[in-house]
Design an enzyme around this catalytic site. Structure first.
Site, short mmCIF file in Angstrom:
data_model
loop_
_atom_site.label_atom_id
_atom_site.label_comp_id
_atom_site.label_asym_id
_atom_site.label_seq_id
_atom_site.Cartn_x
_atom_site.Cartn_y
_atom_site.Cartn_z
N GLN A 9 0.73 -1.14 -0.05
CA GLN A 9 -0.09 -0.17 -0.21
C GLN A 9 0.80 1.15 0.03
O GLN A 9 2.22 1.25 0.69
CB GLN A 9 -1.02 0.11 1.04
CG GLN A 9 -2.47 0.71 1.01
CD GLN A 9 -3.45 0.28 1.99
OE1 GLN A 9 -3.35 -0.86 2.39
NE2 GLN A 9 -4.29 1.24 2.12
N SER A 94 3.59 -6.78 2.57
CA SER A 94 2.22 -6.69 3.06
C SER A 94 1.11 -7.17 2.02
O SER A 94 1.18 -8.47 2.01
CB SER A 94 1.82 -5.27 3.68
OG SER A 94 0.64 -5.01 4.57
N LEU A 95 0.22 -6.43 1.72
CA LEU A 95 -0.91 -6.99 0.75
C LEU A 95 -0.05 -7.56 -0.33
O LEU A 95 -0.57 -8.36 -1.23
CB LEU A 95 -1.75 -5.85 0.30
CG LEU A 95 -1.22 -4.96 -0.57
CD1 LEU A 95 -1.65 -5.38 -2.23
CD2 LEU A 95 -1.67 -3.41 -0.76
N ARG A 119 -10.00 -7.80 3.49
CA ARG A 119 -8.91 -7.58 4.35
C ARG A 119 -8.77 -6.18 4.40
O ARG A 119 -8.82 -5.48 5.53
CB ARG A 119 -7.63 -7.99 3.41
CG ARG A 119 -6.23 -7.58 4.46
CD ARG A 119 -5.11 -8.28 3.70
NE ARG A 119 -3.65 -8.20 4.25
CZ ARG A 119 -2.93 -7.23 4.25
NH1 ARG A 119 -3.25 -6.07 3.42
NH2 ARG A 119 -1.85 -7.04 4.78
N HIS A 203 -0.65 -3.56 11.00
CA HIS A 203 0.56 -4.37 11.44
C HIS A 203 0.91 -4.19 12.95
O HIS A 203 2.03 -4.02 13.40
CB HIS A 203 1.93 -4.23 10.60
CG HIS A 203 1.52 -4.64 9.18
ND1 HIS A 203 1.33 -6.19 9.08
CD2 HIS A 203 1.28 -4.00 8.00
CE1 HIS A 203 1.12 -6.08 7.57
NE2 HIS A 203 1.02 -4.97 6.95
N GLN A 252 0.26 -12.30 9.69
CA GLN A 252 0.59 -10.89 8.82
C GLN A 252 -0.19 -9.92 9.05
O GLN A 252 0.65 -8.55 9.45
CB GLN A 252 0.68 -11.21 7.62
CG GLN A 252 1.52 -10.29 6.56
CD GLN A 252 0.54 -9.93 5.37
OE1 GLN A 252 -0.64 -9.53 5.50
NE2 GLN A 252 0.90 -10.17 4.23
#
Length: 311
Positions: A9, A94-95, A119, A203, A252
């Site tokens: 992101q 991440s994503l 998500r 996170h 995660q």
């Protein structure tokens, strides 16, 4: 050895994918399939904005994924290149981990889009707006960042969320704690702390409701075995067992993105070529983490054509 890596992101921008869609039927098919899977014209938001709609977590996450997979599909269908033949590992920030797994065949494109939409929605809903925040620490290594986070917490959540490279670490947690951290940077020998324009504190432990939502979603849509092993964010180590992949994707959501360690581990495993698909964000980070590697960022048709010749 070669790793294909996928951005997270913050890499979204209005106009993303437009050139690809104009030039390639393979790219257009990706954007159409994602629109159909989500029941929304995400491709129109990517193309025309408005920017605040694209920046919404639930739109940004599937949009960044769709853009990267469109690049990959052009490579595969028009360049005749099979991912499994041309790379040894995949990883994503991440994503981007979902994008990497889609690229490696662990999830279908439609399922990946739906999982990332969910998500994004779950991460957004986990914490009321204004309760959490994130900041980037510039000129901070992991030890300095951890000491700062501990000092600023004062009973609230203040955690290292992203260990991006030796000079950039991101903190996440309660807004008050993050503001205290920014105020304390100079005391900890850190150059700057910058509040990030994000809608939720990703996170960190405040994301537990989102982790629960993803555990349920991944229980219904579990990954298959990836055709190429994944370097996972939360362990910075290689994984290919589908049950383990599933568990780590849930972890995660609250866990640290150990990107610096992942890059170092990939190099230690023999990777000397990194190819970033769909962005130009990870390349500079990789260059600050390791030396003696080549990094190629592939976004538009000219980049794709150059990579096809190289592969």
């Amino acid at each position: 050895m070669r790793a294909f890596v996928f951005p997270g992101q913050g890499s979204q921008k209005v106009g993303m994918g437009v050139e690809l869609a104009q030039a390639s039927a393979a790219a257009r098919a990706v954007f159409e399939e994602v629109d159909d899977a989500l029941g929304q014209k995400l491709s129109a938001i990517m193309r025309e904005g408005p920017e605040d709609a694209l920046t919404l977590t639930e739109n940004a996450q599937p949009a960044i994924m769709a853009n990267a997979i469109a690049v990959l599909r052009v490579l595969e269908q028009e360049g005749g290149i099979a991912l499994a033949d041309k790379c040894d590992f995949v990883a994503g920030h991440s994503l981007g981990e979902y994008t990497a797994l889609c690229a490696a065949g662990a999830f279908s494109l439609a399922d990946t889009a739906r999982l990332l939409k969910l998500r994004g929605q779950a991460m957004q809903a986990a914490v009321p707006v204004g309760v959490g925040a994130m900041c980037a620490l510039l000129g901070a290594d992991i030890d300095k960042a951890q000491a700062l986070a501990d000092a600023a917490a004062e009973g609230e959540v203040c955690t290292v969320a992203n260990d991006n490279d030796p000079s950039q670490v991101v903190l996440s947690g309660h807004k008050g704690a993050i503001e205290r951290a920014i105020a304390l940077v100079k005391d900890h020998g850190i150059k700057r702390g910058v509040l990030l324009p994000v809608s939720a504190p990703f996170h960190c432990s405040l994301m537990q409701p989102a982790a629960d939502a993803m555990a349920e979603a991944l229980g219904k849509t579990p990954p298959a075995a990836p055709r190429v092993p994944l370097f996972a964010n939360v362990t910075a180590s290689v994984v290919s067992d589908p049950a383990e992949v599933q568990r780590l994707l849930v972890e995660q959501v609250c866990g640290r993105v150990r990107w610096r360690e992942s890059v170092i581990a990939m190099q230690a495993a023999g990777v000397d070529q990194f190819v970033e698909l769909g962005g130009k964000v990870l390349g500079p980070m990789i260059g600050r983490c390791v030396s003696d590697v080549t990094v190629t960022s592939v976004v538009g048709m000219a980049d794709i054509e150059a990579l096809i010749k190289e592969l």
